[in-house]
Design an enzyme around this catalytic site. Structure first.
Site, PDB file in Angstrom:
ATOM      1  N   SER A  36     -13.081-105.230  89.863  1.00  0.00           N
ATOM      2  CA  SER A  36     -13.134-104.458  91.104  1.00  0.00           C
ATOM      3  C   SER A  36     -14.001-105.112  92.177  1.00  0.00           C
ATOM      4  CB  SER A  36     -13.661-103.053  90.798  1.00  0.00           C
ATOM      5  OG  SER A  36     -13.807-102.300  91.969  1.00  0.00           O
ATOM      6  N   ASN A  54     -12.554-108.349  93.623  1.00  0.00           N
ATOM      7  CA  ASN A  54     -11.476-108.018  94.570  1.00  0.00           C
ATOM      8  C   ASN A  54     -12.050-107.722  95.954  1.00  0.00           C
ATOM      9  OD1 ASN A  54      -9.549-108.229  92.543  1.00  0.00           O
ATOM     10  ND2 ASN A  54      -9.491-106.021  92.138  1.00  0.00           N
ATOM     11  N   GLY A  82      -7.993 -99.681  96.517  1.00  0.00           N
ATOM     12  CA  GLY A  82      -9.323 -99.144  96.808  1.00  0.00           C
ATOM     13  C   GLY A  82     -10.350-100.238  97.020  1.00  0.00           C
ATOM     14  N   ASP A  83     -10.267-101.295  96.219  1.00  0.00           N
ATOM     15  CA  ASP A  83     -11.184-102.427  96.380  1.00  0.00           C
ATOM     16  C   ASP A  83     -11.000-103.074  97.751  1.00  0.00           C
ATOM     17  OD1 ASP A  83     -11.880-101.963  93.720  1.00  0.00           O
ATOM     18  OD2 ASP A  83     -10.413-103.409  92.970  1.00  0.00           O
ATOM     19  N   SER A  84      -9.752-103.183  98.186  1.00  0.00           N
ATOM     20  CA  SER A  84      -9.460-103.792  99.484  1.00  0.00           C
ATOM     21  C   SER A  84      -9.987-102.928 100.624  1.00  0.00           C
ATOM     22  CB  SER A  84      -7.949-103.998  99.646  1.00  0.00           C
ATOM     23  OG  SER A  84      -7.464-104.865  98.645  1.00  0.00           O
TER      24      SER A  84
END
Length: 494
Positions: free
Chosen positions: A246, A249, A483-485
């Protein structure tokens, strides 16, 4: 200053003289750091006497001691104390340039005491201002974010001028490790710490998820029943290997959006195997500064990314990621990355290791004047690592979470808000501990897929909903790393 300390013996009479001078030193609250109690004004006054090598019976010297105290008083009174910081901005804007201008004129002239045998008033000014800056930077653990770095450039010019003197040059030739300059711009990099994993990604069907006991859209740590999932995914056509986990990323996205204008550093642990080399090489080629600990005992961690339609399910085997050590966090390379960064971001997955690793980084944010952001990451973090989460929460300036994690948080902490993300965000502001000397409250951000993103601002108490622009379904490849992005974009925006 180290040169001056070595060159001139300390004179105990200076302390007595300071006590009885016509301009008594303004006394500030004591500051206790690492077990040492320091009276700030006393420290500067004693250092000024020590660095000047005065003769006690000389009336000229006695007058200089009094003027030195007056200088120190002005420094401290103007800034209203290092501890409180009140009035500091006005003092920096109005007084500091004047002081530095006087000091630079003398240091580059022909009356500076390092050039001759007698101290001058300017010597006290120089010692006073540098003592003050040393206290504020060194003893408080780092340079404040609001520092006027334009003034640091002047100080660097003063330092450069004194280094031109043969005696000073000889000293720094002997002690090159002390030959440093003050920074001339504020830290702006991003520091990310998480579990680095090589993602093994492939498209599967619902039966595959059922076979390994996985749920769509969820993330879990691998158990015995999922032991064969990695080889299974690898053996299927269309498999992709992606440097992931995560936090990595997020680091990659932030780095990509900023176009390398800001250095993004990533800290974690991998194995000394081919997968670890592949992960490090791919991220480094993208411009991420990989500060990795390498384990010879454990293989690089992996994450099975199972894509059904556009939804993904994650199953992580941490392996070497679990071996991140306190020694690595304390290493020069990691500490340099911390000091150079204005934003620190850790995922909730870091709480599955030693929570002290997280707390040490969190404390560094306060010392360095940085922002500390954390993602709750997965429901199981909130459910099973609650004690660790509670230890870290007081330091967290920005909390990220999706709607599932927000609902789990509401249930675990008995908010009574159910699936109402806005109500839960407000409860987080009101109920969860937060400690910061300069900020009145944290920021809470809950993403909800294609529904509005909720942002709660602890400074104002306001809770906003930000609509998400619709995206055509055919343009969505899958939701892996979505979500990480989002967090990567948010941090890049900061």
């Amino acid at each position: 200053l180290p040169y001056v300390e070595e060159r001139i013996d300390f004179m105990e009479w200076g302390k007595t003289k300071m006590d009885s001078a016509l301009h008594p030193t303004h006394t500030l609250p004591t500051l206790t750091i690492n077990g040492t109690t320091l009276n700030q004004s006393r420290a500067c006054a004693l250092f000024a006497a020590r660095a000047s090598g005065l003769v006690p019976k000389n009336p000229v010297d006695a007058g200089l001691v009094e003027e030195a105290q007056a200088c120190i008083e002005e420094l401290f009174d103007g800034a209203d104390g290092i501890k409180s910081g009140k009035g500091r901005a006005a003092w920096i804007a109005n007084n500091l340039p004047k002081w530095l201008g006087r000091i630079e004129a003398i240091a580059t002239g022909d009356k500076f005491f390092l050039k001759g045998d007698r101290p001058t008033t300017a010597d006290f000014w120089l010692v006073s201002i540098l003592s003050f800056l040393a206290l504020e930077t060194q003893f408080t653990g780092g340079i404040p974010r609001k520092t006027d770095f334009a003034q640091f450039k002047v100080i660097n010019r003063i330092i450069a001028a004194t280094k031109a003197y043969p005696a000073v040059k000889a000293y720094f030739d002997k002690h090159p490790e002390e030959n440093v300059e003050l920074p001339t711009e504020a830290p702006k990099n991003i520091y990310v710490q998480c579990n680095p994993l090589l993602d093994i990604s492939n498209k599967v069907d619902a039966d595959f998820l059922e076979k390994y006991g996985l749920q769509p859209g969820n993330a879990v740590l691998a158990e015995e029943k999922q032991a064969g999932i990695y080889d299974d995914l690898e053996g299927q056509e269309g498999v992709n290997f992606i440097p992931g986990g995560s936090g990595l990323n997020t680091a990659r996205v932030a780095n990509w959006m900023l176009g390398n204008a800001v250095k993004t550093s990533f800290v974690g642990a991998v194995g000394t195997d081919e997968r670890g080399a592949k992960l490090e090489s791919a991220a480094t080629e993208e411009g991420v500064n990989m500060v990795l600990e390498k384990s010879e005992k454990e293989p690089t961690g992996t994450c099975a990314v199972c894509v059904v339609g556009k939804e993904r399910s994650l199953c992580a085997n941490l392996a070497a990621a679990n071996t991140l050590s306190a020694a690595h966090i304390a290493s020069d390379e990691v500490q340099a990355a911390l000091k150079a960064s204005a934003i620190y971001y850790l995922t909730g997955f870091t709480l599955t290791l030693d929570v002290e690793h997280v707390i040490n980084v969190a404390k560094a944010t306060r010392a360095n004047g940085a922002l500390f952001a954390m993602n709750l990451s997965a429901p199981f973090i909130i459910q099973f690592f609650t004690e660790q989460l509670n230890k870290v929460l007081p330091y967290v300036d920005i909390i990220f979470s999706n709607e599932d994690e927000a609902a789990t948080l509401a249930e675990k902490f008995e908010f009574g808000t159910g699936d109402d993300a806005k109500a839960t965000a407000k409860k987080v502001l009101e109920s969860l501990p937060y400690e910061h000397s300069e900020r009145k409250g944290r920021v809470v951000i809950f993403t909800q897929g294609d529904k509005a993103t909720v942002i709660a601002d602890g400074e104002t108490g306001e809770v906003l909903e930000v609509p998400v622009a619709p995206i055509e379904s055919e343009k969505i490849i899958d939701t892996n790393g979505a979500g990480d992005s989002f967090v990567g974009g948010f941090l890049a925006g900061l």
